[in-house]
Design a protein around this motif. Structure first.
Motif, mmCIF file in Angstrom:
data_model
loop_
_atom_site.group_PDB
_atom_site.id
_atom_site.type_symbol
_atom_site.label_atom_id
_atom_site.label_comp_id
_atom_site.label_asym_id
_atom_site.label_seq_id
_atom_site.Cartn_x
_atom_site.Cartn_y
_atom_site.Cartn_z
ATOM 1 N N GLN A 233 0.822 -1.204 0.000
ATOM 2 C CA GLN A 233 0.000 0.000 0.000
ATOM 3 C C GLN A 233 0.864 1.265 0.000
ATOM 4 O OE1 GLN A 233 -3.485 -0.273 -0.089
ATOM 5 N NE2 GLN A 233 -2.873 -2.408 -0.459
ATOM 6 N N ASN A 234 1.887 1.260 0.855
ATOM 7 C CA ASN A 234 2.652 2.484 1.080
ATOM 8 C C ASN A 234 3.748 2.653 0.032
ATOM 9 O OD1 ASN A 234 4.855 4.164 2.369
ATOM 10 N ND2 ASN A 234 3.215 4.357 3.891
ATOM 11 N N ASP A 235 4.042 3.873 -0.341
ATOM 12 C CA ASP A 235 5.071 4.132 -1.356
ATOM 13 C C ASP A 235 6.450 3.668 -0.912
ATOM 14 O OD1 ASP A 235 3.346 5.136 -3.136
ATOM 15 O OD2 ASP A 235 3.669 7.250 -2.602
ATOM 16 N N ARG A 236 6.729 3.876 0.404
ATOM 17 C CA ARG A 236 8.042 3.474 0.890
ATOM 18 C C ARG A 236 8.193 1.953 0.822
ATOM 19 N NH1 ARG A 236 9.471 6.535 6.417
ATOM 20 N NH2 ARG A 236 7.277 7.143 6.545
ATOM 21 N N THR A 237 7.124 1.247 1.116
ATOM 22 C CA THR A 237 7.153 -0.217 1.009
ATOM 23 C C THR A 237 7.424 -0.626 -0.425
ATOM 24 O OG1 THR A 237 5.372 -0.116 2.625
ATOM 25 C CG2 THR A 237 5.966 -2.278 1.758
ATOM 26 N N LYS A 238 6.745 0.035 -1.334
ATOM 27 C CA LYS A 238 6.920 -0.302 -2.749
ATOM 28 C C LYS A 238 8.357 -0.105 -3.168
ATOM 29 C CE LYS A 238 2.223 0.936 -4.057
ATOM 30 N NZ LYS A 238 1.415 2.074 -4.493
ATOM 31 N N LEU A 239 8.911 1.037 -2.767
ATOM 32 C CA LEU A 239 10.296 1.345 -3.123
ATOM 33 C C LEU A 239 11.235 0.278 -2.561
ATOM 34 C CD1 LEU A 239 12.349 3.397 -4.302
ATOM 35 C CD2 LEU A 239 12.448 4.413 -2.015
ATOM 36 N N PHE A 240 11.021 -0.075 -1.263
ATOM 37 C CA PHE A 240 11.887 -1.044 -0.595
ATOM 38 C C PHE A 240 11.810 -2.393 -1.304
ATOM 39 C CE2 PHE A 240 12.321 -4.444 2.597
ATOM 40 C CZ PHE A 240 13.636 -4.225 2.959
ATOM 41 N N LEU A 241 10.571 -2.823 -1.587
ATOM 42 C CA LEU A 241 10.405 -4.134 -2.231
ATOM 43 C C LEU A 241 11.056 -4.139 -3.605
ATOM 44 C CD1 LEU A 241 6.786 -5.141 -1.195
ATOM 45 C CD2 LEU A 241 8.949 -6.148 -0.450
ATOM 46 N N SER A 242 10.925 -3.048 -4.338
ATOM 47 C CA SER A 242 11.530 -3.011 -5.676
ATOM 48 C C SER A 242 13.042 -3.082 -5.562
ATOM 49 C CB SER A 242 11.092 -1.737 -6.411
ATOM 50 O OG SER A 242 11.791 -0.632 -5.877
ATOM 51 N N GLN A 243 13.591 -2.528 -4.452
ATOM 52 C CA GLN A 243 15.045 -2.556 -4.290
ATOM 53 C C GLN A 243 15.553 -3.937 -3.921
ATOM 54 O OE1 GLN A 243 15.339 0.612 -1.516
ATOM 55 N NE2 GLN A 243 16.046 2.102 -3.028
ATOM 56 N N ILE A 244 14.847 -4.631 -3.020
ATOM 57 C CA ILE A 244 15.411 -5.916 -2.606
ATOM 58 C C ILE A 244 15.067 -7.026 -3.585
ATOM 59 C CG2 ILE A 244 15.483 -5.352 -0.135
ATOM 60 C CD1 ILE A 244 13.134 -7.336 0.144
ATOM 61 N N ILE A 245 13.964 -6.898 -4.293
ATOM 62 C CA ILE A 245 13.622 -7.967 -5.221
ATOM 63 C C ILE A 245 14.280 -7.717 -6.570
ATOM 64 C CG2 ILE A 245 11.684 -9.069 -6.443
ATOM 65 C CD1 ILE A 245 10.057 -8.533 -3.859
ATOM 66 N N GLY A 246 14.640 -6.483 -6.835
ATOM 67 C CA GLY A 246 15.280 -6.156 -8.107
ATOM 68 C C GLY A 246 14.226 -5.807 -9.131
ATOM 69 N N ASP A 247 14.691 -5.499 -10.313
ATOM 70 C CA ASP A 247 13.761 -4.938 -11.304
ATOM 71 C C ASP A 247 12.744 -5.934 -11.811
ATOM 72 O OD1 ASP A 247 16.482 -4.839 -13.760
ATOM 73 O OD2 ASP A 247 15.746 -6.385 -12.396
#
Lengths: 247, 387
Positions: A233-247
């Motif tokens: 839901q949260n933008d920060r969560t989205k950013l974090f997940l995109s960083q650890i899971i990769g593109d």
């Protein structure tokens, strides 16, 4: 305060000097619940679980474990520590003791279990973490993955009701991560209450009842693993997940 | 010539040649020194050799662990001095270690007062010259304590006055020495039996009853001897006779002052070594111990100190060596140790300076190497097992 909550954290505040590391944390954990805590480095996730067994002293709010409040009382702290096991990123095995001695130290000296009995128990748990025949070796003679599994067995020997994991696989070589995670999955399936600070998302999906995302000392988002990973839901969560899971 | 050149061109050969030259140079230097000394002594008509060791000393000593009087030989004097050095060193090492560990751990205490007191102790005792401290304790004992007639007394058995400290002791009757030797031998045996028991335990995982049986055996043997031949000892209590106390076990003020000074001084260094050792143990070890619920004293004794010992032992060995060598400062208060009686009085009487200094240095070297050797064994035992 319901009976089923084994850990009850309300309005928790913690400072390191002027730095406000935990800000008004509220968290209830049910008995048998498995929680994965993730978040960027410095978000306070390790500090949060270290407060639960009083390795860090909190500055405000309340922590209640099995109905016992964590406060100045040495008796309460001792009780809670004997009920709560902890596994560290750096294993922290005692290097001058054999694997077996590591495992029986606390049962013998904290609970007063007879040595022979403690050794039997330790061998059982070593079997459970799949290291039955290394009992007489020293930690320095084992691989990282084996050491971490011994560390888990050592905690289990105190027969805790709650296990805290502080990035248990972060210091391991990739091929050893799996063997440690398997042991943790086993433990979860046997109904242990677990709080894991980890970035192993596969593990989170497989065993977690709840995933908590922390950033800058706050709980930003918490949800079931499926919802958390697939629909943050949260933008920060989205950013974090995109960083650890990769593109 | 060709072979020398080919040797010189290889790394190994070059090392060999350099080492041979160094050894030859060193031996040459030693020969030159010895030759010169002998020639000079001969010119001054000084007798050389160790024959003087057989001569009578003609003077008595106020602290002797073995029989000695005016008619004893210099050889005997050497042994008396050596034993006096040894007893003050061994006891000093014991007390310095005990106090040093306590103060070192106290400095790490969370308790403000305890840690500051320990800090104060360290800064006072390690910053004053040892000689001053020895003189301080000596003067304190001589000046402040009462004369024998007004001794501080505890139950007519313990007495303290400016002539020394007097404790109740015992005298061996016939057979007494045999019993004492048997007990000493039993102690040595204990070491081997307990090692065997530990081995067995590691092998079978079961607690062995070796040590218990050994102990029971020893008690039965002792009880048997005593019931058959009686107790071969009688109490020997100090009592005031004339101007001073006689009997019992007595310690001279020189001995007490030296022991106190050496212990307190060395303890301040050991305290810092212990503190450094504990601080070297990774923080995670404290945390793991706490997380397991171990009480602080158990965490210290079982987890932290054993690991700190790896760091502590090498500098601790140096302190033990220092203490032994520093005991020679006792010459200042006339405590009859090796330097004072042998390298001092005996040297003055005989004039055999070279021989006496040589013997004295050899003995200190031997004592130091022995201490290092024992500590190295211990060091190897606490070393960590790695992959």
């Amino acid at each position: 305060m319901s009976e089923k909550h084994i850990i009850e954290i309300t309005h928790l505040d913690k400072y390191f000097g002027d730095f406000h590391v935990l800000k008004n944390i509220n968290l209830s954990v049910a008995a048998g619940e498995r929680i994965v805590i993730c978040g960027p480095s410095g978000s306070g996730k390790s500090t949060l679980i270290r407060c639960i067994n009083h390795l860090e002293q909190h500055d405000g709010g309340e922590i209640i474990v099995e109905g016992i409040p964590l406060n100045d009382s040495v008796k309460n702290i001792d009780f809670i520590r004997s009920e709560v096991g902890m596994v560290f990123q750096q294993f922290n095995l005692f290097p001058h003791m054999t694997v077996l001695e590591n495992c029986i130290l606390a049962p013998v000296w904290v609970k007063g279990v007879p040595r022979a009995e403690a050794e039997m128990l330790a061998l059982q748990y070593l079997e459970r973490v799949r290291i039955p025949d290394q009992a007489d070796k020293y930690p320095g003679q084992l691989s990282g993955g084996q050491q971490q599994r011994v560390a888990i067995a050592r905690s289990l020997c105190m027969q805790p009701r709650i296990m805290l994991f502080d990035e248990p696989t972060s210091a391991l070589d990739p091929e050893m991560i799996k063997e440690v995670l398997e042991v943790m999955v086993d433990l979860a399936e046997q109904g242990m209450t677990m709080l894991c600070v980890t970035h192993e998302m596969g593990f989170a999906r497989r065993v977690a009842d709840r995933v908590i995302f922390m950033d800058e000392g706050e709980i930003i988002e918490e949800n079931t693993p499926a919802a958390f990973f697939d629909n943050p839901q949260n933008d920060r969560t989205k950013l974090f997940l995109s960083q650890i899971i990769g593109d | 010539m060709n072979t020398v050149f080919s040797l010189w061109s290889s790394q190994k050969g070059r090392n060999l040649i350099v080492q041979l030259l160094m050894v030859a140079g060193f031996l040459g230097l030693v020969w030159w020194l010895v030759d010169n000394t002998v020639a000079n002594l001969a010119r001054q008509n000084v007798a050389t050799g160790f024959g003087f060791l057989e001569n009578n000393t003609g003077f008595d000593i106020n602290q002797k662990l073995i029989a000695y009087d005016e008619s004893s030989s210099y050889q005997r004097l050497l042994l008396v001095g050596l034993l006096n050095t040894a007893i003050v060193s061994v006891l000093g090492i014991f007390f310095a270690t005990l106090i040093g560990f306590m103060v070192g751990l106290a400095r790490l205490s969370d308790n403000w007062l305890v840690s500051k007191l320990a800090f104060l102790y360290v800064e006072i005792f390690r910053n004053l010259p040892l000689l001053i401290q020895i003189l301080f304790w000596y003067v304190l004992l001589i000046e402040i304590l009462p004369h024998p007639r007004n001794s501080f007394a505890l139950g007519d058995m313990f007495f303290l006055n400016n002539r020394g400290l007097y404790l109740p002791w015992f005298t061996s009757l016939s057979g007494g020495n045999i019993v004492l030797w048997a007990i000493a031998l039993f102690g040595v045996g204990w070491f081997f039996v307990s090692r065997q028991a530990q081995k067995r335990r590691e092998l079978t995982g079961q607690k062995s009853s070796y040590t218990r049986h050994y102990f029971i055996l020893g008690v039965i043997a002792l009880a048997g001897y005593l019931s058959l031949w009686g107790v071969p000892f009688e109490p020997n209590l100090p009592a005031l006779k004339g101007f001073n106390f006689r009997g019992g076990l007595s310690f001279t003020p020189e001995f007490v002052a030296l022991l106190v000074a050496l212990s307190l001084y060395t303890a301040s260094f050991i305290a810092e070594i212990v503190r450094a050792g504990v601080l070297c143990v990774a923080k995670g070890q404290f945390e793991a111990a706490k997380a397991l619920g171990l009480p602080t004293n158990v965490a210290m004794n079982k987890v932290i100190i054993p690991q700190a010992m790896r760091v502590i032992i090498p500098p601790l060995t140096s302190q033990y060596l220092n203490l032994t060598k520093n005991s020679s400062l006792a010459a200042a208060i006339a405590y009859p140790e090796l330097v004072s009686v042998f390298a001092g009085t005996a040297l003055n009487q005989t004039g055999q300076a070279v021989e006496i200094i040589f013997i004295t240095m050899s003995i200190y070297l031997f004592l130091s190497l022995l201490t290092s050797f024992l500590m190295n064994i211990y060091n190897a035992r606490v070393a960590l097992v790695e992959k």
